[in-house]
Motif scaffolding. Sequence first.
Motif, PDB file in Angstrom:
ATOM      1  N   PRO A 178      38.352  49.573  43.415  1.00 25.23           N
ATOM      2  CA  PRO A 178      37.154  49.026  43.502  1.00 25.23           C
ATOM      3  C   PRO A 178      36.765  47.558  43.169  1.00 25.23           C
ATOM      4  N   TYR A 179      37.234  47.476  41.961  1.00 30.13           N
ATOM      5  CA  TYR A 179      37.112  45.715  41.421  1.00 30.13           C
ATOM      6  C   TYR A 179      37.902  44.968  42.356  1.00 30.13           C
ATOM      7  N   ALA A 180      39.206  45.394  42.610  1.00 26.24           N
ATOM      8  CA  ALA A 180      39.994  44.368  43.435  1.00 26.24           C
ATOM      9  C   ALA A 180      39.197  44.286  44.853  1.00 26.24           C
ATOM     10  N   ILE A 181      38.829  45.209  45.306  1.00 27.27           N
ATOM     11  CA  ILE A 181      37.836  45.043  46.771  1.00 27.27           C
ATOM     12  C   ILE A 181      36.805  43.861  46.658  1.00 27.27           C
ATOM     13  N   GLY A 194      48.083  48.035  40.174  1.00 26.44           N
ATOM     14  CA  GLY A 194      48.793  46.833  40.486  1.00 26.44           C
ATOM     15  C   GLY A 194      49.615  46.269  39.335  1.00 26.44           C
ATOM     16  N   MET A 195      49.300  46.623  38.096  1.00 21.91           N
ATOM     17  CA  MET A 195      49.861  46.012  36.771  1.00 21.91           C
ATOM     18  C   MET A 195      51.250  46.443  36.825  1.00 21.91           C
ATOM     19  N   ASP A 222      43.326  35.768  40.600  1.00 22.07           N
ATOM     20  CA  ASP A 222      42.147  36.328  39.480  1.00 22.07           C
ATOM     21  C   ASP A 222      42.861  37.744  39.168  1.00 22.07           C
ATOM     22  N   LEU A 223      43.359  38.880  39.716  1.00 17.57           N
ATOM     23  CA  LEU A 223      43.825  39.880  39.345  1.00 17.57           C
ATOM     24  C   LEU A 223      44.632  39.863  38.171  1.00 17.57           C
ATOM     25  N   PHE A 264      45.831  41.547  34.206  1.00 20.41           N
ATOM     26  CA  PHE A 264      47.166  41.927  33.616  1.00 20.41           C
ATOM     27  C   PHE A 264      47.710  41.407  32.537  1.00 20.41           C
ATOM     28  N   LEU A 265      47.396  39.878  32.641  1.00 15.99           N
ATOM     29  CA  LEU A 265      48.096  39.093  31.683  1.00 15.99           C
ATOM     30  C   LEU A 265      47.172  39.363  30.364  1.00 15.99           C
TER      31      LEU A 265
END
Length: 417
Positions: free
Chosen positions: A295-298, A406-407, A330-331, A335-336
Amino acid sequence: MSCYTVLYVAFFAIRVRICYTRYTSHMDTGHPARQPNPYRPGFNQAPLVFAGRTDVLDAANEALEVAAFDGRTPRPLILVGPRGVGKTVTLGEISRAAAEQHSWPTVHVEAKRSDLVGELTTRLRAARALFDGTTPGGPGTGRRTRLTGARIQASVLGIGGGVEVSRGEDSSPQSLGDTLRSTMTAAAARGSGLLVTLDELQNSTPAEMHELGGVLQETVPENWPLVFAVAALPSLRGKRGSQLPTYLERAEWHPLESLPVHDAREALTGPAGQSGRPMDPDAADLLLTRTGGYPYAIQVAGHFAWRASHGSDRITAGHAGDALPRITADLEQLFLGRWEDASGREREYLTALAAVQSTVREPNGGQVAQAMGEETRKVSYLRDRLIKKGTIYRSGAGGLHFITPGMGTWVRRHTTG
C-alpha cells in the motif's frame, strides 16, 4: 503621504497588475489549472480510495453492532502486519464507522516505550469528561469540554473536535480499571458507547499488556458497549505465551499484508479517476509491477505518476515510465534507512536472508544460519535483534520476511555491487 509611501504603493499596484496579467494570460491559453495530487504517501495519511481490507472492516462492523445492539463486549480485534500496509489507516476507518454508524467517540493511544496504561487512563478520563460535559445536539453544536494536555479525537452526540486533559492534576487518580468503569458508566448514561484503538502495541511491556488484558477480562461480564481494536507489527505474535495475556491471545487476529491484485489496482487507479485524470490500463500495469501490492508503494507510485503527467488529461504508460526512477529512489530510502541502522553482523544476517529468499519463499532461521555458515543457535540473537528493531518479522508459519516488501531485492543488488 511621503514620496516613499507613494512609490511603495505604486510598486505594489504594478506587481498586482503583473500577477493578474500573468494569471489571465495563463487562463486564456487554455493551460489547465493546477489539480491537487490525490495520492498521499506518508505515515497515517488516509488514501483517497481505501481499497481492500473488507474482512477486517466487516469484523469491526460486526463487533460494533454486537456491542451497540446485543449488549455484549466482543473480543478485541488485533491487526498485525509490516509497516506501510495500512494498519493505522484501517484503525481510522474503524473509528469513522463507529462515529458515523453509532455516534461513538474513539480513544486512540499509540504505545510508546513506556506508560501505555497511564496514557490510556488519561484519555479515558477525557472521554468521561466528554460524556459528562457535552450537551447533545446536531453537528457542530453543544458545549465543548476543554482541559489541557493529551488529546482524544471525538465525534459523539453530534459533537466534532477534541477534548484535552492534563496529566498529573487529578487529586484522586484512578486505576485503569476504575477509570474504564466510570467512563463506560457515563457512556451508558448518554446511551452511547466507546471505541478504543491502540497502535504499535508491540512497544508495550509485558506488565502493561497483562494489566490491560486483566482489566478487559475482568470487565467483559459487565457487558459494556465497548470495542477494542489494536494494531501492531508481526513481532507481537512472538509475545504469545508468558508475555501476552490469555485474553489478548484469544482476540480476533487479522494479518494485514500486501493487497491482492484487484484491490491494488483499485487503490492505484481510483484516486486518479476520481480526480479527473484517469490512468490508462498499461500505465497501471507498469506501476503495479513495481509496487507488489504494497500500500505505501502504491501511494508513492501514484504520486510520482501524477506529477509526471502534469498538463495531461490522462496518465499514460509514458508518464508511468518517466516516474519509475523517482519511485525507485523514494522506496530505496526506506531500505537504506533500515540497512544503516543495522550493525555489521546484522547486515550479514540480512544479506543471508535476502540470498535465501531468492530461492525459498519463507526461509526459516536455520536456513539463514546455514547460508551464513553458522549454527542456528549462534546467530539467533541477530534474528531477534532485527525483529525487535522492526527490520524483519516472523510470519505465523515461522518464515522470516523483510518488514518492507522489496528490501530483499535491494539488499541482493546492494551487496553484489
